[in-house]
Each structure stands twice: as structure tokens, then as C-alpha cells.
Write a protein that holds these residues in place. Structure first.
Motif, PDB file in Angstrom:
ATOM      1  N   LYS A  62      44.114  43.901  34.984  1.00  0.00           N
ATOM      2  CA  LYS A  62      44.022  42.550  34.451  1.00  0.00           C
ATOM      3  C   LYS A  62      44.121  42.552  32.933  1.00  0.00           C
ATOM      4  O   LYS A  62      43.997  43.579  32.270  1.00  0.00           O
ATOM      5  N   ILE A  84      32.155  43.201  34.640  1.00  0.00           N
ATOM      6  CA  ILE A  84      33.463  43.397  34.013  1.00  0.00           C
ATOM      7  C   ILE A  84      33.674  44.875  33.744  1.00  0.00           C
ATOM      8  O   ILE A  84      32.886  45.507  33.036  1.00  0.00           O
ATOM      9  N   SER A  85      34.733  45.419  34.290  1.00  0.00           N
ATOM     10  CA  SER A  85      35.127  46.793  34.004  1.00  0.00           C
ATOM     11  C   SER A  85      36.368  46.766  33.117  1.00  0.00           C
ATOM     12  O   SER A  85      37.327  46.036  33.394  1.00  0.00           O
ATOM     13  N   SER A 104      39.062  45.784  42.315  1.00  0.00           N
ATOM     14  CA  SER A 104      39.473  45.178  41.055  1.00  0.00           C
ATOM     15  C   SER A 104      40.918  45.519  40.766  1.00  0.00           C
ATOM     16  O   SER A 104      41.322  46.684  40.831  1.00  0.00           O
ATOM     17  N   ASN A 116      42.365  48.364  32.008  1.00  0.00           N
ATOM     18  CA  ASN A 116      42.770  46.978  31.762  1.00  0.00           C
ATOM     19  C   ASN A 116      43.192  46.772  30.305  1.00  0.00           C
ATOM     20  O   ASN A 116      42.899  47.590  29.434  1.00  0.00           O
ATOM     21  N   LYS A 133      32.101  45.600  47.440  1.00  0.00           N
ATOM     22  CA  LYS A 133      32.785  45.174  46.227  1.00  0.00           C
ATOM     23  C   LYS A 133      34.235  44.835  46.522  1.00  0.00           C
ATOM     24  O   LYS A 133      34.926  45.571  47.217  1.00  0.00           O
ATOM     25  N   GLU A 134      34.661  43.711  45.958  1.00  0.00           N
ATOM     26  CA  GLU A 134      36.080  43.396  46.035  1.00  0.00           C
ATOM     27  C   GLU A 134      36.828  44.331  45.103  1.00  0.00           C
ATOM     28  O   GLU A 134      36.416  44.532  43.956  1.00  0.00           O
ATOM     29  N   VAL A 142      35.885  37.689  39.231  1.00  0.00           N
ATOM     30  CA  VAL A 142      36.422  38.564  38.190  1.00  0.00           C
ATOM     31  C   VAL A 142      37.332  39.643  38.761  1.00  0.00           C
ATOM     32  O   VAL A 142      38.442  39.861  38.275  1.00  0.00           O
ATOM     33  N   ASN A 143      36.879  40.353  39.798  1.00  0.00           N
ATOM     34  CA  ASN A 143      37.650  41.497  40.297  1.00  0.00           C
ATOM     35  C   ASN A 143      39.032  41.107  40.793  1.00  0.00           C
ATOM     36  O   ASN A 143      39.993  41.863  40.639  1.00  0.00           O
TER      37      ASN A 143
END
Length: 905
Positions: free
Chosen positions: A252, A396-397, A249, A401, A246-247, A372-373
Motif C-alpha cells: 500500500k 499499521i505495518s 495486508s 509499503n 488477521k486479514e 487498513v490491511n
């Protein structure tokens, strides 16, 4: 010691609020005062981790204020993290007088890491792991491409050719198509787990293989959707990893709005700022496959989002003749990484993302999801944000954010609509037939508990179908979920387990593939005419739509104890299909879905041009944070939990003339309650008043009515009385219909803008196609006339249940009997708020910029009542009216005529 050093280094500092437009990087040297105040209040709301409602009228630069306020906080927060992040030196520093053993220092450091004092270091490790994977993957795949090119020059088959040959071989095998349609082995519960182990299976239903063999099989699996959301994992960063790590996050801003055009406008506003140029903010817009899929073969014939979703997932699966792998989903990772780099270096809207995907031959739908991340801003539609399953599918987390929901005046209605599901008899019968045909063909090949659960699903569909066919025309009943299951003789079926089975087994996807192939094989028959069985099965709704509707309905039935859930049973007659029976699941409590957002996000902001009345919104979304009081609505918001900021318009107050007309030209009362709408004399009085207003108003006049029924009734009355002819001599009359509005709006606009035009009159409906999102600026809307008060129909069982539930939130049940006088105080407040929120949207269509001007005329005495008047926007209440007493028509007409003649002749 070390602990004290770290605590001092990581102490959170409160960000000071910027004081000038330049500090917010505002692109205009001198913003409106309300824009600067908006940005400051937004900055503070985010910093304080609050929930707030922002009302800023259309034309006041709201989008730009959101962008500069939120992204300035994001920039300052990033700088704060850089200042306060513990460095490697500080985390390992030992003072001169520290003579502790190394193992003691190491243990203390571990304790600090567990406490989160070195979270920044952990984030750096994750980032470095991801970057190493990207570099290794690019290097390895570049070598593979080079090797493939050299092999092709020697005449050897390239990797892509070998893959194609393998696919052709697989396709030639007997039953390969059927293999993709058969549901995989399914197990549930402890007993099934024991059965799996006794059959030599592990907890996941797989044969016991060694770790090395299992990893090899995973890498060689050719029929797994490579871009399915379930692919996310935390694998190591070696170049051999089949699935990328996973990239990490970053913090944001998640911006949601209702329509595609509003998202596009927001993204284009970001491009105007230095955040897009100097600060290099990364922004990604998320859309559906219907908007972003660029594979014409996948889009061909797809009439719904469900259909294109299923076709996309099927085309990711190798080994099917019909589902040859989508060419926009490359086997290598590098093309998708290149697409992410392109979207990170330039801000793109939906159309630009699709164009970039075609240019790079890479799927923009999955490319946007993959971005997204690493994005600072994620723009997405309402439905994606408000649905937990949709957020999870998009990766989407919300944790930590900022969530900004624009055009949020209908937020509660939207949440309730998303979580209220309908299922009709036609869909149930078609799905029952489809499941039975599927089971008849494949039951011998089904493994695990599939046979049991498909039989139970069929039994439930049969029970629903039988019950719905007994419902007589005109029936409307409201029951609980458990009551409904008892009435349908389905209370012995465990709907919770069936709901879980449908979601986990992906039976819906298999049924959709089965139906498509059934139709395809039937069409290949020499007669070219579908057989009776196929004709009956496919005569219903599209398979993907039917399956999606049933799965959504089952998910609701699987939660019978959910707060505020009811089920409506309704039967109506239809000229085409006889009696139509509908089961509608109602979710009356929006706080469940919205509470997840508030609990996860750092701050939540609801923004809109007309957010009043606001208190019922807070009480429904955050019921535990607002207690019923007798004080005015505007004073009930608790500053500790929910804050309301409302600004007046940027136009000068002299540019707005608002007046309530209580009587018509002949002196008859203007009041169009339900009982008055059948009085021809009162209808004629409204027509005479509107005709006189058209004589003194330049440009266009837009009149709004409570319903299409009343609009049609009044238009017929005015036509027969010659009032329409009288108006048409000065302003041609255009009428909105319930079926279409585009041509009417174009004709109206063309007539108003024509050289030498005296304007035109447009008759439309509150809540209709022309009441929201349409710009009636300048001459298109010099006057907005509200004919009557658009209270929603109390004959609606959905509304009655909603009012009763809202009243019950205060601890006392509501009659909600269809008579407003019998409602409790809370139900009455909500009923009036629903009405006035729609009114405010309609009258907000006219004043669109600082130099605009318009008259707002209310042709109903009820608008002067304090309970109604205080729910109007601040820029209306603070203008020349309305006053506590409605005006007679003569003085009101003179006021409007003087307004246009004095200021704008």
C-alpha cells in the motif's frame, strides 16, 4: 531441474518508467511538464527503494502527481507479482529425466518454501483462511439473528435481551464497579515468575487450567474490550473463533499530512482519477476518536483526546453501570464486515466515514482501523505515522509499503515535538493525590507486585513534587536525565520498571475510572457541593490528561541513555497560580524515530511546496548517510542514499517580481537585527517604505514580521507617526493578533473582494496562524512584503540545545552561547535554515496557480547575502531577483510599479 524453473519464474523484473500522462492515468490530457517529470521521478524512487525529497511549488498539482505516480507503481507492481508468482504446477513439476524419490522432491520443495520462493502461495493461503472465516462468520451470525428473531416472536428473550439481563445482574452485585477499577495482578522479572508458579499460576499470571477450559473462559469473558488493539491474533478460521484471523495486508501507499483538511483534499483528489472508478482502489482515512466517534454519550463533556479515549475503552467493558456497552460496537462481526465492504467500494473522507458509521450504527473509528490491511491507500495524520505506539495501536505495518509525507517542510520539528514531553507541578500534585487516594481505598485488594509498584510510583511523584516546589522563579536549567534524577533524590527508584509497569498494568486507565466515579459519587451527596479532598483532586488537569502526560514523561525517563536527550527545568511566574514549574524532556535526535520508518518502508518520499533548505533535513533524519562538506548545500545530497528533486513554478517568470530593498525612502539602512528593533527611526523607515509600496500595488498586500512583539512595536510607531492613517486612505489596515486570526482574515478578504476596492493591508507574523496553509491567491496577495529576517530567538534553551547537538554530530562541540558569531559552521547552517524555511512558507502564500502574479519584496538588506539568498525557493531565485546587491528604495519602488503597470494594468 525444479529449482532452476522456480528461480527463473521468480526472478524480479525491473519496472520500466511510464513515459506519458495516459500511462499514469493522469485525469488531465495535457499535464504541466513538471507534473509528468514529478510522476516519473516518484515512480523511479519507489521502484529503486530510495529516500527522496520532492519540492514542487503550491499550485503545480502536487497532490495529483503523487496520486498518479504512486498508484501507477502500485498497479504495475501488482501485475509484476502476478506474473512472477510461482504456480502450483511449477512448484511441483518434475521433468522426464527426474527419477528422484518423491521424498527428495518433497524435501527440496520445503527448502524452497523456507527460502521464500513460494511466498505468493503462502499469501494465498492466508487470504483463503481469512475469506473462509468471513464466510463462516456471516453464515453463523445470520443463523443466530434468524433464531433470535423467531425466539422474540414466541416471547422468549432474544440474545440481545439475554445479554442485557446478564449485564443488569452483574451490575446489581456488590462491588462490581470496584472490580473494574482494581488493577489486575501484575508480575515482572524472574523472581516474580517463580512466585507465580509457586502459587499455581502460569507465566501469564493465570491459574493452571486445561486448554479447553482456558478457551471457554476466554470466549465467555465479558469484561474484555472487544475492539482493543490487543485483540489481533492468528486464530484458526473456524466459525467458533472468538477473534478473527488477521486479514492479509497488501502492499500500500501510506500518505501522511499535517492537517485534517489536507487529508480530505488528498482523498477527494483520488476520487477524480480512474483509480477510484475503473481500478477500484481501496482507500481509508484514519483519524482520532475525537474526529470519528459517533456516540454522543461518549463525546459528551470530553474536552481532550485522552478523555474520549478512556471513555471509549471504558464503554467497551460490560458490567459497569456508568459504562454500559457502546451501541456502535456490535457483538456480532457482520456489521463491521459490512462497514469494511462499504468503505472498500467507495472512497470516503473523515466526514463521510462518520456519516456511514451513523447510518450503519457501527463505529467508524474501529471500522477504519479494521480496513487498513485491505486498503491500497492509507491516509493518516503526521502524529500517527511518526509515533511507533500510535502505528501499532492502529495496526499499521510499514514493511514493504511506500511512505509519502506531504507538507514535510516542518517534519523534523514535528518529530522532535512529538517526542518532547512536558510535565508541570500542578499535574504532578494532582496525580500524586489521586494515586494516594486510589491506593488507600484498594490496597488490600491489589495482587501480585501492584502494591510495590504503586508505592514506588507514589514515591516518585512525591519526590518530583518536592523537588519542583524548591525551584525559584526565573530558574532555567538544562541537565541530563540521570542528573535530574539525582537532583530530585529519585535516583534510587528504577524508573524503567515504573515506566513498564504503567504501560503494562494499565494503571492510568484505572485511575481515570476511579477519578470519574469519585466525582460522580461526590456530586450525588445531598449538599451537591464537592468535599475538600475531591475539590483539591479535580481542581487540577483532567485525570485522563494528567495520567497521559505522566505516562509519556515516564516513558522518556525510562530511556536515560537515549541519544540526544536532555531535560529542561524551568520556573516562571504567573498572575493566576504564582510560580509555575515545568519539566520538559527534549528529544534532539529525530533519526531514532524516523530511522524506524526508513528501515521498514520500501521507499520514503518527503514532498512539499517549499522544501529548501533540504540538506540539514537529510543530515538530521539520516545522520549516517551524509558527511559534512564545504560544498553548497544543494550539492551535498548523496544520490545513492538521498535524492533531491526541485522544480520551478508553473507560472511564467514574468509573473513574479522579487526585489531586496536595502535602504528606505530617506536613505536610512533597512536592517532589522535584534539590536535595531528598538530604534524608532528605523521602525519609521520601514513604515514609510510599506506605505509607498501600498500606493503602487493593486489589490491586497500581506506584510510578514519576525515576531508579534516587533509587529506591535512597529504598528504603535507607525500609528503615532501618522503612517497608518496615510496607508488607510488607500488600503485599510488589518492586524493579526497572537490570540486570534479568523475574524481578521475574513475582514481582510471581504475588503479586498468588495466591489470597487483598492485593496487592503494585512500585517501578520512569520510562523503565525496566517503564514501557513492560507491561500492568498489573486487579489488577496498581489504583494508579499517580508519586514526583517525572522531568525528564531537564541534565548530559547530548546534552540540552544538543538544547535549544540547538531554541531556535535560533526564531532566537535558547539558553544551555542546565544551569539550567532560564536556558533560552529553546522549550527549556523541549521540556524539559518530554520529561519529561511519559515520565510519560504510565508512567501509561498501568494503565487497559487498558473495565471497568478505577485511581487515579493524583502525589506532587509540581509536577504541579498549569498548565504540567505541561496536558501530561497528555486522559483524566487530564478525570477527577476534577488540580486547579490540590495537595491535602494527608489529603484526598487520603480521596479515594482513598472511590474504591475506593464504587465497587469
Amino acid at each position: 531441474m525444479v529449482t532452476q524453473v522456480l528461480e527463473k519464474a521468480t526472478a524480479k523484473e525491473r519496472l520500466p518508467t511510464p513515459q506519458t500522462a495516459s500511462e499514469f492515468s493522469f485525469p488531465i490530457a495535457t499535464p504541466y511538464p513538471i507534473q509528468l517529470d514529478f510522476m516519473q521521478r516518484l515512480f523511479e524512487t519507489i521502484e529503486r527503494r530510495e529516500f527522496a525529497i520532492f519540492e514542487s511549488p503550491t499550485g503545480t498539482g502536487k497532490s495529483l502527481s503523487i496520486i498518479c505516480g504512486a498508484l501507477t507503481w502500485l498497479k504495475h507492481d501488482s501485475e509484476r507479482k502476478a506474473r512472477t508468482a510461482p504456480t502450483a504446477a511449477s512448484s511441483t513439476a518434475v521433468t522426464d529425466d527426474d527419477q528422484r524419490p518423491d521424498w527428495v522432491v518433497a524435501y527440496e520443495k520445503k527448502q524452497q518454501l523456507d527460502a521464500g520462493n513460494a511466498a505468493g502461495s503462502d499469501e494465498d493461503d492466508v487470504q483463503q483462511k481469512y475469506l473462509r472465516w468471513v464466510a463462516n462468520t456471516r453464515r453463523r451470525e445470520a443463523a443466530e439473528r434468524k433464531k433470535g428473531l423467531m425466539a422474540s416472536r414466541r416471547g422468549a428473550p432474544t440474545a440481545s435481551k439475554a445479554e442485557s439481563n446478564k449485564r443488569k445482574t452483574d451490575e446489581g452485585g456488590n462491588g462490581s464497579d470496584d472490580e473494574a477499577v482494581v488493577v489486575e495482578a501484575y508480575y515482572s522479572g524472574d523472581e516474580d515468575a517463580q512466585q507465580k508458579h509457586s502459587n499455581g499460576l502460569d507465566d501469564d499470571g493465570h491459574v493452571h487450567y486445561s486448554a479447553e477450559v482456558r478457551k471457554l473462559l476466554e470466549r465467555r469473558a465479558g469484561n474484555r474490550p472487544l475492539y482493543d488493539s490487543s485483540d489481533d491474533s492468528d486464530n484458526d478460521d473456524s466459525s467458533d473463533s472468538a477473534v478473527p484471523p488477521k486479514e492479509p495486508s497488501i502492499t500500500k501507499v501510506i500518505y501522511a499530512s499535517r492537517t485534517h483538511s489536507q487529508l480530505q483534499q488528498f482523498v477527494n483528489e483520488i476520487k477524480r482519477t480512474q483509480f477510484a472508478s475503473a481500478d477500484k482502489v481501496k482507500c481509508v482515512t484514519l483519524g482520532s476518536r475525537m474526529q470519528l466517534c459517533v456516540n454522543e454519550r461518549a463525546r459528551q463533556g470530553a474536552q481532550s483526546v485522552h478523555a474520549i479515549n478512556e471513555r471509549c475503552l471504558e464503554m467497551q467493558t460490560a458490567g459497569s453501570k456508568k459504562s454500559a456497552r457502546c451501541g456502535y460496537l456490535p457483538l456480532q462481526h457482520t456489521p463491521m464486515l459490512d462497514f469494511k465492504d462499504a468503505t472498500g467500494s467507495a472512497i470516503m473522507d473523515i466526514e463521510e466515514l462518520a456519516k456511514e458509521g451513523r447510518r450503519r450504527c457501527t463505529c467508524p473509528y474501529y471500522g477504519a482501523r479494521a480496513s487498513v490491511n485491505g486498503a491500497h491507500v492509507v491516509a493518516l495524520p503526521y502524529n500517527t505515522l511518526l509515533s511507533r505506539s500510535a502505528r501499532q495501536a492502529m495496526g499499521i505495518s510499514l514493511a514493504g509499503n511506500v511512505v509519502v509525507i506531504d507538507e514535510a517542510h516542518n517534519l523534523v520539528d514535528t518529530i522532535l515535538a512529538i517526542h518532547s514531553i512536558s510535565l508541570d507541578l500542578r499535574t504532578v500534585k494532582a496525580l500524586q493525590e489521586m494515586v494516594q487516594m486510589y491506593f488507600t481505598k484498594y490496597w488490600r485488594r491489589l495482587k501480585g507486585s501492584n502494591v510495590t509498584y504503586i508505592r514506588q510510583t507514589t514515591a516518585l511523584l512525591k519526590a518530583l513534587s518536592k523537588f519542583m516546589q524548591t525551584i525559584a522563579d526565573g530558574t532555567t536549567r538544562v541537565v541530563s536525565v540521570n542528573e535530574f534524577l539525582t537532583m530530585a533524590h529519585a535516583d534510587h527508584i528504577n524508573v524503567y520498571k515504573i515506566d513498564r509497569y504503567l504501560r503494562e498494568s494499565k494503571l492510568g486507565r484505572k485511575l481515570n475510572m476511579f477519578s470519574d466515579r469519585l466525582v460522580q459519587k461526590d456530586s450525588d451527596l445531598p449538599s451537591k457541593r464537592p468535599t475538600a479532598t475531591v475539590r483539591e483532586t479535580v481542581s487540577g488537569p483532567a485525570p485522563a490528561t494528567a495520567v497521559a502526560a505522566f505516562e509519556a514523561f515516564m516513558e522518556c525517563l525510562g530511556k536515560p541513555d537515549r541519544t540526544g536527550s536532555r531535560l529542561i527545568i524551568r520556573a516562571t511566574s504567573s498572575s493566576k497560580s504564582g510560580v509555575e514549574v515545568e519539566l520538559k524532556y527534549l528529544q534532539l535526535d529525530p533519526s531514532e524515530a524516523f530511522g524506524e520508518i526508513c528501515s521498514e518502508a520500501r521507499a520514503v518520499v518527503l514532498a512539499g511546496g517549499t522544501m529548501k533548505p533540504a540538506n540539514d533535513v537529510v543530515e538530521q533524519l539520516l545522520p549516517s548517510q551524509s558527511e559534512p562538506q564545504s560544498t553548497p548545500l544543494d550539492l551535498k545530497l548523496d544520490p545513492a542514499n538521498a535524492r533531491l528533486f526541485a522544480w520551478s513554478h508553473v507560472v511564467d517568470r514574468s509573473h513574479i517580481c522579487s526585489v531586496v530593498v536595502g535602504s528606505g525612502p530617506t536613505g536610512a539602512a533597512l536592517r532589522f537585527a535584534h539590536g535595531d528593533q528598538g530604534d524608532p527611526a528605523k521602525l519609521r523607515e520601514a513604515g514609510l517604505a510599506l506605505a509607498a509600496l501600498c500606493q503602487v500595488t493593486p489589490g491586497g498586500v500581506v506584510a510578514f514580521f519576525p515576531s508579534y512583539a516587533l509587529l506591535d512595536r512597529m504598528h504603535r510607531n507607525w500609528t503615532s507617526a501618522g503612517i497608518v492613517d496615510r496607508i488607510s486612505k488607500r488600503k485599510p489596515v488589518f492586524v493579526e493578533s497572537s490570540t486570534s486570526s479568523g475574524d481578521v482574515l475574513e475582514l481582510y478578504s471581504a475588503r479586498v473582494k468588495a466591489a470597487g476596492s483598492t485593496g487592503a493591508l494585512l500585517l501578520s507574523v512569520v510562523g503565525g496562524r496566517l503564514s501557513e496553509g492560507i491561500n492568498f491567491s489573486d487579489d488577496l496577495g498581489r504583494a508579499v512584503v517580508m519586514v526583517g529576517v525572522p531568525f528564531p530567538s537564541l534565548a530559547s534553551p530548546e534552540l540552544a540545545e538543538r544547535l549544540a547537538y547538531y554541531e556535535g554530530m560533526a564531532g566537535a562541540p558547539s558553544a551555542a552561547s546565544g551569539v550567532i558569531g560564536s556558533m560552529g559552521p553546522r549550527a549556523r547552517e541549521l540556524y539559518e535554515s530554520l529561519c529561511m524555511r519559515a520565510v519560504n512558507q510565508s512567501i509561498g502564500r501568494a503565487i497559487r496557480h498558473r495565471n497568478d502574479y505577485a511581487a515579493i519584496v524583502f525589506l532587509d538588506a540581509r536577504y541579498a547575502e549569498p548565504r540567505i539568498a541561496r536558501k530561497l525557493p528555486a522559483w524566487i531565485v530564478g525570477s527577476a531577483g534577488p540580486t547579490a546587491t540590495a537595491s535602494a528604495f527608489g529603484p526598487a519602488l520603480a521596479q515594482v510599479a513598472s511590474f504591475f503597470k506593464r504587465e497587469f494594468a
